[in-house]
Enzyme design. Structure first.
Site, PDB file in Angstrom:
ATOM      1  NE  ARG A 299     118.426 -42.781  11.941  1.00  0.00           N
ATOM      2  CZ  ARG A 299     118.628 -41.737  11.119  1.00  0.00           C
ATOM      3  NH1 ARG A 299     117.917 -40.629  11.264  1.00  0.00           N
ATOM      4  NH2 ARG A 299     119.532 -41.806  10.171  1.00  0.00           N
TER       5      ARG A 299
ATOM      6  CE1 TYR B 162     101.888 -35.543  31.475  1.00  0.00           C
ATOM      7  CE2 TYR B 162     103.271 -34.801  29.673  1.00  0.00           C
ATOM      8  CZ  TYR B 162     102.933 -35.757  30.604  1.00  0.00           C
ATOM      9  OH  TYR B 162     103.634 -36.929  30.660  1.00  0.00           O
TER      10      TYR B 162
ATOM     11  CG  ASP C 249      98.532 -31.961  24.882  1.00  0.00           C
ATOM     12  OD1 ASP C 249      97.673 -32.790  24.520  1.00  0.00           O
ATOM     13  OD2 ASP C 249      99.455 -32.245  25.666  1.00  0.00           O
TER      14      ASP C 249
ATOM     15  CE  LYS D 253      98.396 -40.269  29.066  1.00  0.00           C
ATOM     16  NZ  LYS D 253      99.682 -40.006  28.398  1.00  0.00           N
TER      17      LYS D 253
END
Length: 422
Positions: free
Chosen positions: A58, A111, A183, A208
């Site tokens: 984790r 976005y 971003d 992406k």
């Protein structure tokens, strides 16, 4: 737990770094390609004494560290965290750095998932959201205040492809003791490195272009050295604490796939940019197309800024047709180009936001014109892409008279504010 601090160490060009950083041969067997460490825990010889800094998956895995090393070297960052989605990257930033009474400034073309996340989750915590046209430096200067904790930039933006001057925005943010987060998903570190321009944070949906093969969901947060302003000095420590607590890390297999994708990222981005430029110029010559939005076109209002801060203009072209009926017919009639959400894969994808990614806001002030289309230009032969667009446009002959969207909103895409996903 593995450290999330990284430091660029490879004195080489960006293509060499894309191939080799975080991709050294595996020490135990000599495997040229690192194995996938599909494990939940790691052995210790004595309590608290890890063999390579890993204790529990984790908090860190070798595959995640390899990906973080590569991203750090590509972005010239001092810190990287590879997480399980682009939205998780945003959650990490917002949760670690925002508190009740803080303000975040977001762009007018943001976005959709970012707006939804802030509105649904953080506004109820007492975070104030302000929307500003960040392509207008004077508008940002007027909006920023001593409550502003984060100035959130998208450049190029999704889906309107707005271009924001990163260096100018950074100066204004730091003067107000706010951090600048960028971003940079559409640009990738191959075309744009916001930290070099003064940003404090870079966020990617690695789903992406960075992965580039439409087979992984992932995200990343990267940070600079924290010297820009007092608030920036706290960024890395806050992110480390938050990420160790909540477990947003990307899985070993997805990290491995994304690291593999990075090896061809410079070549892919070069081809994406070449094909997108040709498509944009070709579309500008079509009577059925009312507007083409692409930073590589001199007609784009951010063209000069993009030339200054980017080494290429990206693989996404946005456009408006003359009628909504033609837009719907166009996206329904492509054969090579796939009608689907998301972007940045090797294959070309086409999206009609008003009926797909942004349907839920069709009746609001945030709606996007039904004439608007987003095209993610892939790596196919350019003649085949153009031929597909040509036949799809031919199939729209006579499509007119239906109006411009569910809300009757026919404004330019640059003024639209997306709200949902994709």
């Amino acid at each position: 737990m593995s450290s999330l601090h990284r430091a660029p160490t490879t004195p080489a060009g960006i293509s060499t770094r894309s191939v080799h950083s975080g991709a050294m041969p595996e020490s135990h067997t000599g495997s040229v390609v690192a194995p996938i460490f599909q494990t939940s825990t790691f052995v210790m010889d004595t309590p608290g004494d890890t063999r390579a800094g890993f204790d529990y998956a984790r908090t860190g895995t070798p595959n995640r560290s390899d990906l973080e090393d590569a991203l750090c070297e590509l972005e010239n960052a001092s810190f990287a965290a590879a997480v399980n989605s682009g939205t998780s990257a945003e959650v990490a930033v917002f949760s670690a750095l925002l508190g009740p009474g803080d303000e975040i400034i977001i762009p007018r073309d943001v976005y959709g998932g970012t707006f939804r996340l802030l509105k649904n989750e953080y506004e109820r915590w007492g975070v104030r959201i302000r929307t500003v046209d960040l392509t207008d430096t004077e508008a940002l200067a007027a909006a920023i205040s001593d409550r502003t904790a984060i100035v959130w930039v998208e450049t190029p933006s999704n889906p309107g492809l707005d271009i924001v001057d990163i260096e100018a925005a950074a100066k204004l943010a730091h003067a107000a003791n706010a951090v600048l987060a960028v971003d940079s998903t559409f640009a990738t570190p191959i075309l744009q490195r916001p930290l070099d321009l003064g940003a404090d944070l870079v966020i990617h949906s690695t789903t992406k272009f960075i992965n580039g093969h439409s087979d992984v969901i992932g995200g990343a947060v990267l940070a600079g050295d924290g010297t820009s302003c007092p608030r920036a000095a706290e960024v890395t420590e806050r992110l480390e604490i938050h990420l160790a607590s909540v477990g947003l890390g990307v899985s070993p297999f997805d990290a491995w796939l994304t690291r593999r994708g990075i090896k061809t990222l410079p070549l892919r981005m070069e081809r994406h940019c070449q094909n997108a430029q040709v498509v944009a110029e070709w579309l500008e010559g079509r009577d059925e197309i009312a507007e083409v939005i692409y930073p590589g076109l001199p007609s784009h209002p951010g063209h000069e800024v993009a030339k200054r801060q980017m080494s290429g203009f990206g693989g996404v072209v946005s456009l408006r047709t003359d009628t909504e009926a033609r837009a719907l017919a166009l996206v329904a009639n492509t054969k090579l180009i796939t009608l689907a959400e998301s972007l940045g894969g090797v294959e070309s994808l086409i999206d009609h936001p008003a009926t797909m990614t942004h349907l839920a806001v069709a009746d609001s002030e945030l709606s996007i014109s039904g004439t608007f289309i987003r095209l993610s230009v892939g790596l196919e032969d350019i003649d085949d892409i153009l031929a597909d667009l040509d036949q799809a446009l031919a199939a729209t002959k006579g499509a007119d008279g239906i109006g411009s969207g569910a809300a009757g909103n026919d404004r330019a895409p640059s003024a639209a504010r997306p709200v949902l996903i994709g």
